[in-house]
Design an enzyme around this catalytic site. Structure first.
Site, short mmCIF file in Angstrom:
data_model
loop_
_atom_site.label_atom_id
_atom_site.label_comp_id
_atom_site.label_asym_id
_atom_site.label_seq_id
_atom_site.Cartn_x
_atom_site.Cartn_y
_atom_site.Cartn_z
N HIS A 17 0.84 -1.21 0.00
CA HIS A 17 0.00 0.00 0.00
C HIS A 17 0.88 1.26 0.00
O HIS A 17 0.62 2.21 -0.74
CB HIS A 17 -0.89 0.05 1.25
CG HIS A 17 -1.93 -1.03 1.34
ND1 HIS A 17 -2.10 -1.80 2.48
CD2 HIS A 17 -2.85 -1.45 0.45
CE1 HIS A 17 -3.11 -2.64 2.28
NE2 HIS A 17 -3.58 -2.46 1.06
N LYS A 41 -16.09 -7.26 4.74
CA LYS A 41 -14.95 -7.59 5.62
C LYS A 41 -15.26 -7.25 7.08
O LYS A 41 -16.03 -6.33 7.36
CB LYS A 41 -13.70 -6.81 5.18
CG LYS A 41 -13.16 -7.27 3.83
CD LYS A 41 -11.89 -6.52 3.46
CE LYS A 41 -11.33 -7.01 2.12
NZ LYS A 41 -10.22 -6.16 1.65
N ARG A 90 -2.57 -6.11 -8.11
CA ARG A 90 -1.46 -7.04 -7.89
C ARG A 90 -1.40 -8.11 -8.96
O ARG A 90 -0.32 -8.49 -9.41
CB ARG A 90 -1.60 -7.73 -6.53
CG ARG A 90 -1.19 -6.86 -5.37
CD ARG A 90 -1.65 -7.46 -4.10
NE ARG A 90 -3.09 -7.64 -4.15
CZ ARG A 90 -3.85 -7.91 -3.11
NH1 ARG A 90 -3.32 -8.09 -1.93
NH2 ARG A 90 -5.16 -8.04 -3.24
N SER A 128 -3.06 -7.47 3.15
CA SER A 128 -3.26 -7.31 4.59
C SER A 128 -3.55 -8.68 5.23
O SER A 128 -3.11 -8.95 6.34
CB SER A 128 -4.42 -6.35 4.86
OG SER A 128 -4.11 -5.07 4.38
#
Ligand code: PNS
Length: 159
Positions: A17, A41, A90, A128
């Site tokens: 990040h 989430k 990514r 994360s």
């Protein structure tokens, strides 16, 4: 003044990040990093804890402002005068959901563009979720998390 928003859950912020924040800050006059709610989430850190960790990790970037917000991303972006939303990509696996979100945001506010920055190959493995798993089992986090937050993340997550 060209302003961008870099939104995310950042639970917690990773070096991947921070790499995107640095690169966005080199392109735009100001970057608002915004810790938002992803309804899919259940974060481990509060929104304010996550924002504070990003602030400590990016304190050396004068044109970066870190905030939290509820509600729609495009409404937040408009309120800050942003012309673009920046996201990191990514791998191909990120593409479907990110593309869908970009189209939804475009539908909600056609004036705001989404721009994707390709993740640095150094951080392609990193998320994360991966960082939290490493922290849980006491693995070395120095290649994954900013030095400023390693102790806080370890203290919270280590078994
Ligand atoms: O890091 P994440 O979890 O992939 O970030 C996703 C986030 C927080 C950017 C996304 O869930 C979001 O934009 N939430 C705010 C609500 C919203 O605007 N949703 C998209 C349009 S329906």
């Amino acid at each position: 003044m060209k302003i961008a928003v870099y939104p995310g859950s950042f639970d917690p912020v990773t070096l991947g990040h921070v790499n995107i924040i640095e690169r966005a800050a080199a392109i735009f006059d100001r970057v608002y990093v915004c810790v938002m709610v992803n309804s899919e989430k259940n974060p481990k850190f509060t929104q304010e804890e996550r924002a504070d960790m990003i602030r400590r990790s990016t304190a050396y970037l004068p044109n970066v402002v870190v905030e939290t917000a509820e509600g729609l991303l495009v409404d937040y972006a408009e309120s800050r005068g942003a012309c673009a939303i920046v996201k990191g990509l990514r791998a191909v696996s990120d593409f479907d959901s990110e593309f869908q979100m970009a189209l939804a945001n475009k539908k909600l506010n056609p004036a705001i563009e989404t721009m994707f920055l390709a993740s640095s190959e150094k951080y392609t493995y990193l998320s994360s979720t991966v960082a939290r798993e490493m922290a849980k089992y006491g693995a070395d986090l120095s290649d994954s998390l900013p030095a400023e937050i390693i102790d806080e993340v370890s203290a919270k997550l280590k078994r």
